[in-house]
Motif scaffolding. Sequence first.
Motif, PDB file in Angstrom:
ATOM      1  N   LYS A   1       0.821  -1.216   0.000  1.00 58.60           N
ATOM      2  CA  LYS A   1       0.000   0.000   0.000  1.00 58.60           C
ATOM      3  C   LYS A   1       0.851   1.260   0.000  1.00 58.60           C
ATOM      4  CE  LYS A   1      -4.131  -1.874   2.274  1.00 58.60           C
ATOM      5  NZ  LYS A   1      -4.966  -1.854   3.506  1.00 58.60           N
ATOM      6  N   LEU A   2       2.044   1.168   0.576  1.00 64.96           N
ATOM      7  CA  LEU A   2       2.929   2.333   0.687  1.00 64.96           C
ATOM      8  C   LEU A   2       4.015   2.345  -0.394  1.00 64.96           C
ATOM      9  CD1 LEU A   2       3.338   2.304   4.570  1.00 64.96           C
ATOM     10  CD2 LEU A   2       2.192   4.079   3.231  1.00 64.96           C
ATOM     11  N   ALA A   3       3.889   1.479  -1.404  1.00 65.33           N
ATOM     12  CA  ALA A   3       4.963   1.324  -2.387  1.00 65.33           C
ATOM     13  C   ALA A   3       5.318   2.629  -3.089  1.00 65.33           C
ATOM     14  CB  ALA A   3       4.583   0.255  -3.401  1.00 65.33           C
ATOM     15  N   LEU A   4       4.311   3.406  -3.482  1.00 61.39           N
ATOM     16  CA  LEU A   4       4.597   4.664  -4.182  1.00 61.39           C
ATOM     17  C   LEU A   4       5.335   5.636  -3.264  1.00 61.39           C
ATOM     18  CD1 LEU A   4       1.256   5.186  -6.135  1.00 61.39           C
ATOM     19  CD2 LEU A   4       3.455   4.404  -7.033  1.00 61.39           C
ATOM     20  N   VAL A   5       4.982   5.620  -1.990  1.00 62.31           N
ATOM     21  CA  VAL A   5       5.689   6.469  -1.019  1.00 62.31           C
ATOM     22  C   VAL A   5       7.119   5.966  -0.840  1.00 62.31           C
ATOM     23  CG1 VAL A   5       5.727   7.289   1.363  1.00 62.31           C
ATOM     24  CG2 VAL A   5       3.538   7.012   0.173  1.00 62.31           C
ATOM     25  N   LEU A   6       7.272   4.656  -0.627  1.00 70.08           N
ATOM     26  CA  LEU A   6       8.595   4.084  -0.360  1.00 70.08           C
ATOM     27  C   LEU A   6       9.539   4.238  -1.542  1.00 70.08           C
ATOM     28  CD1 LEU A   6       7.487   0.836   1.505  1.00 70.08           C
ATOM     29  CD2 LEU A   6       8.549   2.865   2.510  1.00 70.08           C
ATOM     30  N   ASN A   7       9.007   4.254  -2.746  1.00 70.92           N
ATOM     31  CA  ASN A   7       9.850   4.402  -3.931  1.00 70.92           C
ATOM     32  C   ASN A   7      10.148   5.855  -4.290  1.00 70.92           C
ATOM     33  OD1 ASN A   7      10.360   1.679  -4.619  1.00 70.92           O
ATOM     34  ND2 ASN A   7       8.286   1.481  -5.408  1.00 70.92           N
ATOM     35  N   SER A   8       9.627   6.784  -3.505  1.00 66.08           N
ATOM     36  CA  SER A   8       9.959   8.197  -3.703  1.00 66.08           C
ATOM     37  C   SER A   8      11.270   8.505  -2.982  1.00 66.08           C
ATOM     38  CB  SER A   8       8.830   9.087  -3.177  1.00 66.08           C
ATOM     39  OG  SER A   8       8.701   8.956  -1.770  1.00 66.08           O
ATOM     40  N   PRO A   9      11.949   9.587  -3.354  1.00 61.25           N
ATOM     41  CA  PRO A   9      13.241   9.896  -2.734  1.00 61.25           C
ATOM     42  C   PRO A   9      13.104  10.203  -1.243  1.00 61.25           C
ATOM     43  CG  PRO A   9      12.917  11.155  -4.757  1.00 61.25           C
ATOM     44  CD  PRO A   9      11.599  10.533  -4.421  1.00 61.25           C
ATOM     45  N   ASN A  10      14.145   9.853  -0.488  1.00 58.95           N
ATOM     46  CA  ASN A  10      14.203  10.256   0.918  1.00 58.95           C
ATOM     47  C   ASN A  10      14.378  11.766   1.015  1.00 58.95           C
ATOM     48  OD1 ASN A  10      14.078   7.568   1.556  1.00 58.95           O
ATOM     49  ND2 ASN A  10      16.070   7.472   2.540  1.00 58.95           N
ATOM     50  N   ILE A  11      13.771  12.342   2.043  1.00 57.35           N
ATOM     51  CA  ILE A  11      14.034  13.742   2.381  1.00 57.35           C
ATOM     52  C   ILE A  11      15.089  13.720   3.481  1.00 57.35           C
ATOM     53  CG2 ILE A  11      13.053  15.900   3.226  1.00 57.35           C
ATOM     54  CD1 ILE A  11      10.337  14.900   2.239  1.00 57.35           C
ATOM     55  N   THR A  12      16.275  14.176   3.174  1.00 55.73           N
ATOM     56  CA  THR A  12      17.404  14.031   4.101  1.00 55.73           C
ATOM     57  C   THR A  12      17.720  15.342   4.810  1.00 55.73           C
ATOM     58  OG1 THR A  12      18.959  14.462   2.303  1.00 55.73           O
ATOM     59  CG2 THR A  12      18.400  12.165   2.742  1.00 55.73           C
ATOM     60  N   ASN A  13      18.416  15.194   5.951  1.00 51.04           N
ATOM     61  CA  ASN A  13      18.926  16.335   6.725  1.00 51.04           C
ATOM     62  C   ASN A  13      17.827  17.304   7.154  1.00 51.04           C
ATOM     63  OD1 ASN A  13      21.603  15.378   6.317  1.00 51.04           O
ATOM     64  ND2 ASN A  13      21.637  16.349   4.316  1.00 51.04           N
ATOM     65  N   THR A  14      16.648  16.762   7.463  1.00 53.87           N
ATOM     66  CA  THR A  14      15.555  17.631   7.904  1.00 53.87           C
ATOM     67  C   THR A  14      14.979  17.161   9.230  1.00 53.87           C
ATOM     68  OG1 THR A  14      14.047  16.369   6.488  1.00 53.87           O
ATOM     69  CG2 THR A  14      14.913  18.426   5.595  1.00 53.87           C
TER      70      THR A  14
ATOM     71  N   VAL B   1      16.117   5.503  17.961  1.00 49.38           N
ATOM     72  CA  VAL B   1      14.999   5.333  17.037  1.00 49.38           C
ATOM     73  C   VAL B   1      15.467   5.775  15.656  1.00 49.38           C
ATOM     74  CG1 VAL B   1      12.676   6.131  16.420  1.00 49.38           C
ATOM     75  CG2 VAL B   1      13.226   5.613  18.815  1.00 49.38           C
ATOM     76  N   ALA B   2      15.398   4.860  14.691  1.00 54.60           N
ATOM     77  CA  ALA B   2      15.791   5.179  13.318  1.00 54.60           C
ATOM     78  C   ALA B   2      14.585   5.719  12.566  1.00 54.60           C
ATOM     79  CB  ALA B   2      16.333   3.938  12.621  1.00 54.60           C
ATOM     80  N   THR B   3      14.823   6.687  11.687  1.00 53.60           N
ATOM     81  CA  THR B   3      13.725   7.315  10.963  1.00 53.60           C
ATOM     82  C   THR B   3      14.029   7.429   9.470  1.00 53.60           C
ATOM     83  OG1 THR B   3      14.593   9.552  11.300  1.00 53.60           O
ATOM     84  CG2 THR B   3      13.066   8.689  12.974  1.00 53.60           C
ATOM     85  N   MET B   4      12.975   7.555   8.714  1.00 52.44           N
ATOM     86  CA  MET B   4      13.065   7.823   7.269  1.00 52.44           C
ATOM     87  C   MET B   4      11.900   8.745   6.923  1.00 52.44           C
ATOM     88  SD  MET B   4      12.990   5.069   4.114  1.00 52.44           S
ATOM     89  CE  MET B   4      11.350   4.432   4.537  1.00 52.44           C
ATOM     90  N   LEU B   5      12.192   9.843   6.233  1.00 58.71           N
ATOM     91  CA  LEU B   5      11.167  10.829   5.885  1.00 58.71           C
ATOM     92  C   LEU B   5      10.936  10.816   4.379  1.00 58.71           C
ATOM     93  CD1 LEU B   5       9.480  13.093   7.312  1.00 58.71           C
ATOM     94  CD2 LEU B   5      11.252  14.698   6.566  1.00 58.71           C
ATOM     95  N   LYS B   6       9.671  10.768   3.990  1.00 62.09           N
ATOM     96  CA  LYS B   6       9.290  10.757   2.583  1.00 62.09           C
ATOM     97  C   LYS B   6       8.185  11.787   2.362  1.00 62.09           C
ATOM     98  CE  LYS B   6      11.351   6.731   1.213  1.00 62.09           C
ATOM     99  NZ  LYS B   6      12.211   6.534   0.010  1.00 62.09           N
ATOM    100  N   LYS B   7       8.077  12.255   1.136  1.00 58.27           N
ATOM    101  CA  LYS B   7       6.953  13.108   0.763  1.00 58.27           C
ATOM    102  C   LYS B   7       6.401  12.617  -0.562  1.00 58.27           C
ATOM    103  CE  LYS B   7       5.351  17.879   0.701  1.00 58.27           C
ATOM    104  NZ  LYS B   7       5.720  19.289   0.959  1.00 58.27           N
ATOM    105  N   TYR B   8       5.102  12.346  -0.584  1.00 57.54           N
ATOM    106  CA  TYR B   8       4.441  11.902  -1.800  1.00 57.54           C
ATOM    107  C   TYR B   8       3.261  12.818  -2.052  1.00 57.54           C
ATOM    108  CZ  TYR B   8       2.235   8.890  -5.246  1.00 57.54           C
ATOM    109  OH  TYR B   8       1.677   8.401  -6.394  1.00 57.54           O
ATOM    110  N   HIS B   9       3.269  13.488  -3.211  1.00 55.22           N
ATOM    111  CA  HIS B   9       2.318  14.559  -3.496  1.00 55.22           C
ATOM    112  C   HIS B   9       2.431  15.597  -2.368  1.00 55.22           C
ATOM    113  CE1 HIS B   9       1.104  12.502  -6.989  1.00 55.22           C
ATOM    114  NE2 HIS B   9       0.320  11.610  -6.420  1.00 55.22           N
ATOM    115  N   ASP B  10       1.360  15.895  -1.674  1.00 56.92           N
ATOM    116  CA  ASP B  10       1.417  16.929  -0.635  1.00 56.92           C
ATOM    117  C   ASP B  10       1.502  16.351   0.776  1.00 56.92           C
ATOM    118  OD1 ASP B  10       1.257  19.017  -2.464  1.00 56.92           O
ATOM    119  OD2 ASP B  10      -0.939  18.917  -2.522  1.00 56.92           O
TER     120      ASP B  10
END
Length: 206
Positions: free
Chosen positions: A113-126, A136-145
């Motif tokens: 269900k999250l494939a389109l989000v997961l395949n988008s670029p990481n937002i780094t250094n934010t 706690v490890a984190t990963m930030l993504k943005k898909y559309h808005d």
Amino acid sequence: GDIVSFDIYPAAACHRSVSGKLWYGATGVDNLVQWAQGKKMIWNCIECTHIGDPDRKATPHQVRAEVWMSIIHGSRGLIYFVHQFQPKFNAAALLDDPEMLSAVTDINRQIGKLALVLNSPNITNTAGVRSGNIPVATMLKKYHDTTYLFAVAMREGTTTAAFTVPGLAAGTRIAVLGEHRMLRAGKGNFRDTFHPWDVHIYRLDP
């Protein structure tokens, strides 16, 4: 190789140097990402059976943690190790374990269900996180808005994590996906509790 992968099974391991150290999978992914210099696709294997010890096996909760540790650290594909050698050989033991099969099915469904989000670029250094003695490890993504924050506790223990996300407006609704609960952001930040090996996936609604 076009795809570089490796495996380690800390929940089922009997060796003291590995046993219980679920983060070793993520550490291995980190190493492969570094060695491949971003030029190769990285995969890794996830344990879900007794493998070689009839008294040791990951719980469904631990399997979910290992999966999201791997993805957050850069794995782009997962292989579930479904074989069992003890107490008797079973080439597809996952299929004979209703609880684990249901858990792995749910994990895969959520990833799909999250494939389109997961395949988008990481937002780094934010985004940032403070979580005391439990990293706690984190990963930030943005898909559309919509912004998504993936987070997993990398050690066994309970902690409160304080997340900072630049531009996050006070009062923003934050859905914790798959958990049927909502959080409210402060200005640029929010908090949540992590129990042992918890994974939380946040959707920051615009």
